[in-house]
Scaffold this motif. Sequence first.
Motif, PDB file in Angstrom:
ATOM      1  N   LEU A 179       0.820  -1.214   0.000  1.00 40.39           N
ATOM      2  CA  LEU A 179       0.000   0.000   0.000  1.00 40.39           C
ATOM      3  C   LEU A 179       0.855   1.267   0.000  1.00 40.39           C
ATOM      4  O   LEU A 179       0.401   2.320  -0.442  1.00 40.39           O
ATOM      5  N   VAL A 180       2.061   1.162   0.530  1.00 40.23           N
ATOM      6  CA  VAL A 180       3.055   2.225   0.393  1.00 40.23           C
ATOM      7  C   VAL A 180       4.368   1.563  -0.002  1.00 40.23           C
ATOM      8  O   VAL A 180       4.669   0.448   0.409  1.00 40.23           O
ATOM      9  N   SER A 181       5.147   2.250  -0.809  1.00 40.54           N
ATOM     10  CA  SER A 181       6.397   1.665  -1.290  1.00 40.54           C
ATOM     11  C   SER A 181       7.254   2.751  -1.930  1.00 40.54           C
ATOM     12  O   SER A 181       6.728   3.697  -2.529  1.00 40.54           O
ATOM     13  N   HIS A 182       8.562   2.578  -1.823  1.00 47.43           N
ATOM     14  CA  HIS A 182       9.481   3.476  -2.517  1.00 47.43           C
ATOM     15  C   HIS A 182       9.913   2.900  -3.867  1.00 47.43           C
ATOM     16  O   HIS A 182      10.737   3.491  -4.556  1.00 47.43           O
ATOM     17  N   GLY A 183       9.362   1.745  -4.242  1.00 48.28           N
ATOM     18  CA  GLY A 183       9.692   1.128  -5.518  1.00 48.28           C
ATOM     19  C   GLY A 183       8.676   1.455  -6.594  1.00 48.28           C
ATOM     20  O   GLY A 183       7.689   2.163  -6.358  1.00 48.28           O
ATOM     21  N   VAL A 184       8.908   0.911  -7.784  1.00 45.75           N
ATOM     22  CA  VAL A 184       8.000   1.067  -8.924  1.00 45.75           C
ATOM     23  C   VAL A 184       7.803  -0.300  -9.562  1.00 45.75           C
ATOM     24  O   VAL A 184       8.421  -1.287  -9.167  1.00 45.75           O
TER      25      VAL A 184
END
Length: 374
Positions: A252-257
């Motif tokens: 639901l949250v992430s620093h990736g793509v």
Amino acid sequence: MTRHLAPLFAASLAFVSPAFGQDYTVEVLQDNLDRPWALAFLPGTNRIALTQRGGDVLLWHPDGLVELSGAPDVVVNGQGGLLDIAPAPDFTDSGWLYMTWTGAAEPGTTTHLGRARLDGMALRDLQVLHAVSPGVDSGAHFGSRIAFADGYVFAGFGDRGFKNFGPDHIAQNLSSENGSVIRLTLDGDIPADNPFVGQAGAAGAIWSYGHRNIQAMTVHPGTGALWLAEHGEAGGDEVNIVQRGGNYGWPLVSHGVTYRGGDEFAPPHSPGDGFVAPVFHWPAGRSDHNPPSGMAFYDGAAFPDWDGHLLIGNLLHRYLGLYSEENGQITPVARLLEGEGWRIRDVVVGPDDGFIYVLTDGEDGKLIRLRPAS
């Protein structure tokens, strides 16, 4: 049957000048390892237990390498197989070795946590302490790492490669232990003070959740806090300090793509979003993907300039990262072993000599040692 393998191969490879602190020498202690995954020193000995993903438990010592009998039956499935190994806190008295491995489940496969006693060159009294529920028909993201803290055993697992990036993702489902850290007694029981014990529909073994694929776990020697590192989707790999009942937000949250297209599929962590943010993350993007594997705080005497620093292996970019740590925050300092071409799978600090022992990945994996150049 106990099988003696290839003899010890030791050679000084090179002198390397890192960007920080001391020069070091690289030695190959053992080569020709087949997809090794984990290493652990056996307390009170000069022996190292090793796992190979195909299902072998090996014992390295200065005179050679031996395969132990009695290893668990594993299902080698994609990224799965025989994974982590760790001696019990009371190993000197009990002889227990804890392991994680992939085994059959309904449906598909799942990660198991178990233990066996080391008796000479054999593993005996194998016990399955916990099988992650539910099983999944997938060959991806099994985790897994083991750590001991405060008299309990912790194990961290992956999300089995689920691609549903919404709130129904398996790592956000408290009835599923996939994508979680679990906490058990050393005998495999669920402690009554685990955060979700007694909550309807929740798995009582869960200690934290919302993880993608845990590939490293260690205990801070000063604070006793449990630290872990996990893979992001494409970049956004994280280092986390584990909190009781914490939700780490995946996906639901992430620093990736996304791997395909590099699109943002979730907002990054932000203050007040209700999720535990990482203490460190690598940038988004497939080329910036820094999948960690294996980590250890340096607390030896051989490299005094590195005392208190964190070592984290890197698979894709093939280096051993050295990070300074202060008040729960880490900062990159140097890339050790860069240029050797080795995918780093695991790292430990020698309890007696303070040298750094590293396991490299692949069909010709190596056990190597870093020691001061002098």
